[in-house]
Design a protein around this motif. Structure first.
Motif, mmCIF file in Angstrom:
data_model
loop_
_atom_site.group_PDB
_atom_site.id
_atom_site.type_symbol
_atom_site.label_atom_id
_atom_site.label_comp_id
_atom_site.label_asym_id
_atom_site.label_seq_id
_atom_site.Cartn_x
_atom_site.Cartn_y
_atom_site.Cartn_z
ATOM 1 N N LEU A 37 -2.635 -3.646 1.484
ATOM 2 C CA LEU A 37 -2.412 -2.286 1.003
ATOM 3 C C LEU A 37 -2.016 -2.295 -0.468
ATOM 4 O O LEU A 37 -2.526 -1.495 -1.273
ATOM 5 C CB LEU A 37 -1.315 -1.614 1.830
ATOM 6 N N ASN A 38 -1.130 -3.198 -0.842
ATOM 7 C CA ASN A 38 -0.716 -3.291 -2.246
ATOM 8 C C ASN A 38 -1.891 -3.672 -3.145
ATOM 9 O O ASN A 38 -1.987 -3.206 -4.289
ATOM 10 C CB ASN A 38 0.409 -4.314 -2.397
ATOM 11 N N ALA A 39 -2.774 -4.518 -2.642
ATOM 12 C CA ALA A 39 -3.930 -4.920 -3.441
ATOM 13 C C ALA A 39 -4.839 -3.733 -3.725
ATOM 14 O O ALA A 39 -5.397 -3.609 -4.827
ATOM 15 C CB ALA A 39 -4.705 -6.021 -2.719
ATOM 16 N N VAL A 40 -4.978 -2.840 -2.753
ATOM 17 C CA VAL A 40 -5.792 -1.641 -2.972
ATOM 18 C C VAL A 40 -5.096 -0.693 -3.942
ATOM 19 O O VAL A 40 -5.696 -0.198 -4.904
ATOM 20 C CB VAL A 40 -6.077 -0.923 -1.637
ATOM 21 N N ASN A 41 -3.815 -0.453 -3.725
ATOM 22 C CA ASN A 41 -3.086 0.499 -4.569
ATOM 23 C C ASN A 41 -2.865 -0.012 -5.989
ATOM 24 O O ASN A 41 -2.512 0.773 -6.880
ATOM 25 C CB ASN A 41 -1.744 0.842 -3.927
ATOM 26 N N ALA A 42 -3.077 -1.303 -6.222
ATOM 27 C CA ALA A 42 -2.962 -1.850 -7.580
ATOM 28 C C ALA A 42 -4.124 -1.416 -8.460
ATOM 29 O O ALA A 42 -4.041 -1.507 -9.691
ATOM 30 C CB ALA A 42 -2.882 -3.375 -7.527
ATOM 31 N N LEU A 43 -5.202 -0.939 -7.843
ATOM 32 C CA LEU A 43 -6.361 -0.480 -8.609
ATOM 33 C C LEU A 43 -6.105 0.918 -9.151
ATOM 34 O O LEU A 43 -5.478 1.754 -8.504
ATOM 35 C CB LEU A 43 -7.612 -0.472 -7.721
ATOM 36 N N GLU A 44 -6.614 1.187 -10.338
ATOM 37 C CA GLU A 44 -6.443 2.515 -10.922
ATOM 38 C C GLU A 44 -7.282 3.548 -10.186
ATOM 39 O O GLU A 44 -8.377 3.256 -9.702
ATOM 40 C CB GLU A 44 -6.832 2.498 -12.410
ATOM 41 N N ASP A 45 -6.746 4.754 -10.100
ATOM 42 C CA ASP A 45 -7.470 5.939 -9.622
ATOM 43 C C ASP A 45 -7.665 6.001 -8.114
ATOM 44 O O ASP A 45 -8.380 6.881 -7.626
ATOM 45 C CB ASP A 45 -8.839 6.077 -10.318
ATOM 46 N N VAL A 46 -7.054 5.083 -7.329
ATOM 47 C CA VAL A 46 -7.105 5.197 -5.874
ATOM 48 C C VAL A 46 -5.679 5.121 -5.338
ATOM 49 O O VAL A 46 -4.810 4.497 -5.954
ATOM 50 C CB VAL A 46 -7.966 4.096 -5.216
ATOM 51 N N MET A 47 -5.414 5.782 -4.206
ATOM 52 C CA MET A 47 -4.092 5.701 -3.614
ATOM 53 C C MET A 47 -4.171 5.877 -2.105
ATOM 54 O O MET A 47 -4.954 6.674 -1.592
ATOM 55 C CB MET A 47 -3.132 6.737 -4.214
ATOM 56 N N ILE A 48 -3.352 5.063 -1.417
ATOM 57 C CA ILE A 48 -3.164 5.184 0.031
ATOM 58 C C ILE A 48 -1.664 5.135 0.282
ATOM 59 O O ILE A 48 -1.003 4.150 -0.064
ATOM 60 C CB ILE A 48 -3.856 4.041 0.796
#
Length: 339
Positions: free
Chosen positions: A108-119
């Motif tokens: 989850l942290n790996a995804v949220n580390a990307l700009e412009d996306v959020m979970i």
């Protein structure tokens, strides 16, 4: 952005809310920012005096926020979860049944580390009831690069980020230690508390005994309880360092593998957890479980009820957040205890 004639706006994405006013009846956003203009919307927009519209110009390699939210949802949704309709670029997931909610924090942290996306999710490792909100996801801009979504999908890996495990354990045995209880000198007020907590997870007590304090008697009581084939064995009391407190030694003599004796949690420092070779968990509950609103037992019971093996590391990490503040009005699990 670009300005287009309203009559030619079908398929374009609005850059801002479009307010409709009907005197004495209605004043609100008739079309929200991010709305994709449909053919049937055009007469309505014209009636609102909108001859031209500012729209996002969708170009190859760009994805609308609604479609992007669907792709983020696919990274999260698992069995036992229901989804909402996409609204203003956001989707929410709720529990379709009671169970243990789990989050793969690293991915989850790996995804949220990307700009412009959020979970955003509720805390993992916590019990949820049917209808509870679990997570929400969206992208930040109205349109997002396809490549960003692909990187999010790569970061999430090949399985959902979230899990909802239904309660698995159905039966329990309770061994109430203490010579004063066995002799009838005081009333057993520990067992009813434990039974009530078990019932919250659909676990029924099928075996109960009062062996006193003798270490051999308690050991034999554990083995007799094991012979009744419960899904969970609980020993109440006898967990401190007093000479008559023999529960930890008795559990060890019964042949259980001890995972932890002692936990960085208050109330509940004297908690014990072990497993028999066939996977049956056995726990020693300190006296605080009898009188404190929430304790270590409340933190581990959901995982036990879901059949999730608990490791020494799982106990260790409870230290941060392991201090119950004993609030006058208890709101657990909607608080920081155990998180």
């Amino acid at each position: 952005m670009k300005l287009v004639p309203t009559r030619e706006a079908e398929g374009h994405v609005l850059c801002h809310d479009m307010t409709q006013i009907i005197p004495g009846q209605y004043k609100d956003a008739r079309f929200r920012k991010g709305h994709v203009v449909r053919r049937e919307d055009i007469p309505v927009l014209l009636s609102m005096g909108k001859e031209h519209l500012y729209v996002w110009e969708l170009v190859p390699g760009m994805v609308h926020e609604n479609d992007a939210a669907e792709r983020l949802r696919a990274l999260c949704q698992n069995q036992g979860m229901e989804r909402s309709a996409v609204k203003e670029g956001k989707i929410e997931l709720t529990a379709a049944a009671d169970g243990l909610f789990l989050v793969d924090r690293r991915r989850l942290n790996a995804v949220n580390a990307l700009e412009d996306v959020m979970i955003a999710t509720r805390h993992g490792g916590t019990p949820v009831r049917k209808g509870d909100k679990l997570a929400g996801m969206r992208v930040i801009p109205l349109v997002i690069e396809e490549e960003t979504l692909r990187r999010a999908e790569t970061a999430a890996g090949g399985k959902p980020l979230l899990e909802l495990l239904p309660w698995k354990l159905k039966t329990a045995a309770i061994i109430t230690t203490g010579s004063e209880v066995a002799k009838g000198l005081i009333q057993d007020s520990f067992t009813p508390v434990v039974e009530k907590k078990l019932a919250e997870f659909g676990i029924q007590t099928i075996h109960h005994c009062l062996p006193g304090d003798d270490i051999e008697a308690v050991k034999n009581a554990v083995l007799e309880a094991k012979a009744a084939h419960p899904d969970l064995i609980l020993c109440t009391g006898g967990m401190s360092v007093d000479p008559d407190d023999n529960t930890p030694g008795a559990v060890k003599r019964s042949g259980a593998r001890i995972v932890a004796y002692g936990a960085p949690v208050l109330p509940g420092a004297m908690f014990l957890l072990g497993y028999f070779q066939d996977g049956t968990p056995v726990a020693g509950l300190p006296g605080c479980v009898m009188y404190a609103k929430r304790t270590i037992f409340d933190l581990v019971l959901p995982k036990l009820a879901a059949g999730v093996p608990i490791t020494r590391e799982d106990i260790t990490v409870l230290g941060e957040g392991g201090l119950c503040l004993s609030c006058e009005v208890c709101t657990y699990p909607n608080c920081g205890f155990g998180k």
